[in-house]
Design a protein around this motif. Structure first.
Motif, PDB file in Angstrom:
ATOM      1  N   VAL A  27      44.830  42.942 -50.976  1.00  0.00           N
ATOM      2  CA  VAL A  27      43.684  42.159 -51.455  1.00  0.00           C
ATOM      3  C   VAL A  27      43.983  41.717 -52.881  1.00  0.00           C
ATOM      4  CG1 VAL A  27      41.216  42.161 -51.945  1.00  0.00           C
ATOM      5  CG2 VAL A  27      42.100  43.456 -49.986  1.00  0.00           C
ATOM      6  N   ILE A  28      43.867  40.401 -53.114  1.00  0.00           N
ATOM      7  CA  ILE A  28      44.152  39.849 -54.446  1.00  0.00           C
ATOM      8  C   ILE A  28      43.010  38.926 -54.869  1.00  0.00           C
ATOM      9  CG2 ILE A  28      46.649  39.947 -54.081  1.00  0.00           C
ATOM     10  CD1 ILE A  28      46.591  36.880 -53.667  1.00  0.00           C
ATOM     11  N   ARG A  29      42.941  38.630 -56.165  1.00  0.00           N
ATOM     12  CA  ARG A  29      41.983  37.625 -56.634  1.00  0.00           C
ATOM     13  C   ARG A  29      42.554  36.237 -56.380  1.00  0.00           C
ATOM     14  NH1 ARG A  29      37.799  39.896 -58.952  1.00  0.00           N
ATOM     15  NH2 ARG A  29      38.064  41.917 -59.955  1.00  0.00           N
ATOM     16  N   ASP A  30      41.686  35.314 -55.977  1.00  0.00           N
ATOM     17  CA  ASP A  30      42.127  33.932 -55.775  1.00  0.00           C
ATOM     18  C   ASP A  30      42.483  33.312 -57.120  1.00  0.00           C
ATOM     19  OD1 ASP A  30      41.668  31.729 -53.257  1.00  0.00           O
ATOM     20  OD2 ASP A  30      41.920  30.914 -55.287  1.00  0.00           O
ATOM     21  N   ILE A  31      43.588  32.555 -57.153  1.00  0.00           N
ATOM     22  CA  ILE A  31      44.068  31.962 -58.403  1.00  0.00           C
ATOM     23  C   ILE A  31      43.144  30.835 -58.879  1.00  0.00           C
ATOM     24  CG2 ILE A  31      45.539  30.118 -57.456  1.00  0.00           C
ATOM     25  CD1 ILE A  31      47.763  31.107 -59.320  1.00  0.00           C
ATOM     26  N   ASN A  32      42.372  30.277 -57.960  1.00  0.00           N
ATOM     27  CA  ASN A  32      41.479  29.158 -58.280  1.00  0.00           C
ATOM     28  C   ASN A  32      40.091  29.460 -57.724  1.00  0.00           C
ATOM     29  OD1 ASN A  32      40.501  26.633 -58.983  1.00  0.00           O
ATOM     30  ND2 ASN A  32      41.308  25.645 -57.127  1.00  0.00           N
ATOM     31  N   PRO A  33      39.399  30.424 -58.360  1.00  0.00           N
ATOM     32  CA  PRO A  33      38.161  30.941 -57.770  1.00  0.00           C
ATOM     33  C   PRO A  33      37.068  29.892 -57.603  1.00  0.00           C
ATOM     34  CG  PRO A  33      38.476  31.772 -60.009  1.00  0.00           C
ATOM     35  CD  PRO A  33      39.732  31.061 -59.638  1.00  0.00           C
ATOM     36  N   GLN A  34      36.422  29.945 -56.448  1.00  0.00           N
ATOM     37  CA  GLN A  34      35.321  29.026 -56.130  1.00  0.00           C
ATOM     38  C   GLN A  34      33.962  29.702 -56.293  1.00  0.00           C
ATOM     39  OE1 GLN A  34      36.101  25.750 -55.330  1.00  0.00           O
ATOM     40  NE2 GLN A  34      38.127  26.484 -55.922  1.00  0.00           N
ATOM     41  N   ALA A  35      33.978  30.914 -56.786  1.00  0.00           N
ATOM     42  CA  ALA A  35      32.755  31.676 -57.033  1.00  0.00           C
ATOM     43  C   ALA A  35      33.128  32.769 -58.028  1.00  0.00           C
ATOM     44  CB  ALA A  35      32.235  32.284 -55.734  1.00  0.00           C
ATOM     45  N   PRO A  36      32.148  33.363 -58.706  1.00  0.00           N
ATOM     46  CA  PRO A  36      32.456  34.421 -59.682  1.00  0.00           C
ATOM     47  C   PRO A  36      33.305  35.545 -59.088  1.00  0.00           C
ATOM     48  CG  PRO A  36      30.206  33.680 -59.968  1.00  0.00           C
ATOM     49  CD  PRO A  36      30.717  32.978 -58.739  1.00  0.00           C
ATOM     50  N   HIS A  38      35.893  35.953 -56.016  1.00  0.00           N
ATOM     51  CA  HIS A  38      36.617  35.242 -54.947  1.00  0.00           C
ATOM     52  C   HIS A  38      37.944  35.975 -54.736  1.00  0.00           C
ATOM     53  CE1 HIS A  38      38.262  31.153 -53.248  1.00  0.00           C
ATOM     54  NE2 HIS A  38      38.421  32.163 -52.408  1.00  0.00           N
ATOM     55  N   VAL A  39      38.001  36.739 -53.663  1.00  0.00           N
ATOM     56  CA  VAL A  39      39.218  37.495 -53.379  1.00  0.00           C
ATOM     57  C   VAL A  39      39.715  37.169 -51.980  1.00  0.00           C
ATOM     58  CG1 VAL A  39      38.513  39.352 -54.933  1.00  0.00           C
ATOM     59  CG2 VAL A  39      38.075  39.580 -52.494  1.00  0.00           C
ATOM     60  N   LEU A  40      40.980  37.471 -51.766  1.00  0.00           N
ATOM     61  CA  LEU A  40      41.653  37.156 -50.505  1.00  0.00           C
ATOM     62  C   LEU A  40      42.164  38.438 -49.870  1.00  0.00           C
ATOM     63  CD1 LEU A  40      43.812  34.191 -51.890  1.00  0.00           C
ATOM     64  CD2 LEU A  40      41.625  34.010 -50.671  1.00  0.00           C
ATOM     65  N   ILE A  41      41.890  38.603 -48.580  1.00  0.00           N
ATOM     66  CA  ILE A  41      42.438  39.719 -47.818  1.00  0.00           C
ATOM     67  C   ILE A  41      43.579  39.142 -46.991  1.00  0.00           C
ATOM     68  CG2 ILE A  41      41.974  41.459 -46.034  1.00  0.00           C
ATOM     69  CD1 ILE A  41      38.968  40.250 -47.606  1.00  0.00           C
ATOM     70  N   ILE A  42      44.769  39.630 -47.228  1.00  0.00           N
ATOM     71  CA  ILE A  42      45.964  39.024 -46.627  1.00  0.00           C
ATOM     72  C   ILE A  42      46.725  40.083 -45.825  1.00  0.00           C
ATOM     73  CG2 ILE A  42      48.067  37.704 -47.089  1.00  0.00           C
ATOM     74  CD1 ILE A  42      46.962  37.097 -49.884  1.00  0.00           C
ATOM     75  N   PRO A  43      46.877  39.872 -44.523  1.00  0.00           N
ATOM     76  CA  PRO A  43      47.673  40.826 -43.750  1.00  0.00           C
ATOM     77  C   PRO A  43      49.145  40.742 -44.155  1.00  0.00           C
ATOM     78  CG  PRO A  43      47.159  38.906 -42.408  1.00  0.00           C
ATOM     79  CD  PRO A  43      46.413  38.739 -43.706  1.00  0.00           C
ATOM     80  N   ARG A  44      49.831  41.855 -44.099  1.00  0.00           N
ATOM     81  CA  ARG A  44      51.266  41.803 -44.398  1.00  0.00           C
ATOM     82  C   ARG A  44      52.003  41.019 -43.311  1.00  0.00           C
ATOM     83  NH1 ARG A  44      52.421  45.191 -48.685  1.00  0.00           N
ATOM     84  NH2 ARG A  44      50.896  46.838 -49.074  1.00  0.00           N
ATOM     85  N   LYS A  45      51.498  41.096 -42.082  1.00  0.00           N
ATOM     86  CA  LYS A  45      52.109  40.339 -40.989  1.00  0.00           C
ATOM     87  C   LYS A  45      51.797  38.854 -41.183  1.00  0.00           C
ATOM     88  CE  LYS A  45      52.221  39.831 -35.978  1.00  0.00           C
ATOM     89  NZ  LYS A  45      51.760  40.317 -34.662  1.00  0.00           N
ATOM     90  N   PRO A  46      52.815  37.988 -41.206  1.00  0.00           N
ATOM     91  CA  PRO A  46      52.580  36.572 -41.494  1.00  0.00           C
ATOM     92  C   PRO A  46      52.145  35.770 -40.269  1.00  0.00           C
ATOM     93  CG  PRO A  46      54.930  36.961 -41.304  1.00  0.00           C
ATOM     94  CD  PRO A  46      54.252  38.311 -41.110  1.00  0.00           C
ATOM     95  N   LEU A  98      47.716  33.645 -42.498  1.00  0.00           N
ATOM     96  CA  LEU A  98      46.308  34.001 -42.313  1.00  0.00           C
ATOM     97  C   LEU A  98      45.748  34.816 -43.484  1.00  0.00           C
ATOM     98  CD1 LEU A  98      43.822  34.259 -40.365  1.00  0.00           C
ATOM     99  CD2 LEU A  98      44.863  36.402 -39.576  1.00  0.00           C
ATOM    100  N   HIS A  99      44.542  34.477 -43.900  1.00  0.00           N
ATOM    101  CA  HIS A  99      43.863  35.249 -44.949  1.00  0.00           C
ATOM    102  C   HIS A  99      42.375  35.051 -44.829  1.00  0.00           C
ATOM    103  CE1 HIS A  99      44.900  31.238 -46.398  1.00  0.00           C
ATOM    104  NE2 HIS A  99      43.754  31.271 -47.072  1.00  0.00           N
ATOM    105  N   LEU A 100      41.618  36.023 -45.327  1.00  0.00           N
ATOM    106  CA  LEU A 100      40.151  35.965 -45.363  1.00  0.00           C
ATOM    107  C   LEU A 100      39.728  35.808 -46.814  1.00  0.00           C
ATOM    108  CD1 LEU A 100      40.985  37.591 -42.765  1.00  0.00           C
ATOM    109  CD2 LEU A 100      38.868  38.886 -43.041  1.00  0.00           C
ATOM    110  N   HIS A 101      38.744  34.933 -47.031  1.00  0.00           N
ATOM    111  CA  HIS A 101      38.165  34.777 -48.370  1.00  0.00           C
ATOM    112  C   HIS A 101      36.866  35.565 -48.445  1.00  0.00           C
ATOM    113  CE1 HIS A 101      40.366  30.913 -49.480  1.00  0.00           C
ATOM    114  NE2 HIS A 101      40.504  30.883 -48.169  1.00  0.00           N
ATOM    115  N   ILE A 102      36.676  36.317 -49.515  1.00  0.00           N
ATOM    116  CA  ILE A 102      35.352  36.852 -49.860  1.00  0.00           C
ATOM    117  C   ILE A 102      34.855  36.041 -51.045  1.00  0.00           C
ATOM    118  CG2 ILE A 102      34.061  38.766 -50.880  1.00  0.00           C
ATOM    119  CD1 ILE A 102      35.896  40.701 -49.469  1.00  0.00           C
ATOM    120  N   LEU A 103      33.683  35.426 -50.875  1.00  0.00           N
ATOM    121  CA  LEU A 103      33.055  34.662 -51.960  1.00  0.00           C
ATOM    122  C   LEU A 103      31.710  35.295 -52.275  1.00  0.00           C
ATOM    123  CD1 LEU A 103      33.659  31.063 -50.639  1.00  0.00           C
ATOM    124  CD2 LEU A 103      34.587  31.968 -52.761  1.00  0.00           C
ATOM    125  N   ALA A 104      31.450  35.491 -53.552  1.00  0.00           N
ATOM    126  CA  ALA A 104      30.184  36.107 -53.937  1.00  0.00           C
ATOM    127  C   ALA A 104      29.893  35.811 -55.401  1.00  0.00           C
ATOM    128  CB  ALA A 104      30.251  37.624 -53.735  1.00  0.00           C
TER     129      ALA A 104
END
Ligand code: 5GP
Length: 118
Positions: A27-36, A38-46, A98-104
């Motif tokens: 899980v990392i922070r998005d480099i270009n956040p669209q909300a205060p 904004h993190v990304l959940i990224i599986p190791r499997k591509p 594939l990745h999931l965005h959490i925005l909040a």
């Protein structure tokens, strides 16, 4: 399968702070956040896109959802966040791993489909 920036990040080839990691995802922070928040959940499997997921990925996909909830709680936004997967260019996907965005942290009730993503 072509590599992406997220492949390099999950393998540790590009130094990036992991807010959370385990053997299946990071899980990392998005480099270009669209909300205060904004993190990304990224599986190791591509897996390139959600539609490319196979039956064998079912447990992994469930794991990503559980991690998303746990990370949202950990970041203090467990009561008010949006979880997004963009699929394909037409769906706004720009990184084909594939990745999931959490925005909040901003109003998520205004316009139910407006995500602020692309
Ligand atoms: P997509 O549009 O594919 O659903 O989302 C890709 C996201 O990855 C975008 O929100 C973009 O800002 C983010 N992103 C792209 N490259 C990097 C990077 O090198 N580091 C981080 N932390 N985020 C990135």
């Amino acid at each position: 399968m072509s590599d992406t920036i997220f492949g390099k990040i999950t393998r540790g080839e590009i130094p990036t702070e992991f807010l959370y990691e385990d053997d299946q995802c990071v899980v990392i922070r998005d480099i270009n956040p669209q909300a205060p928040t904004h993190v990304l959940i990224i599986p190791r499997k591509p897996i390139p896109r959600l539609v490319d997921a196979a039956p064998e990925d079912q447990v992994l996909l469930g794991h990503l959802l559980v991690v998303a909830g746990n990370v949202a709680e950990k970041l203090g936004v467990g009561d008010a966040f949006r979880l997004i997967i963009n699929n394909g260019e037409g769906g706004g996907q720009t990184v084909f791993h594939l990745h999931l965005h959490i925005l909040a942290g901003r109003d998520m009730t205004e316009g139910q489909l407006a995500t602020g993503l692309n």
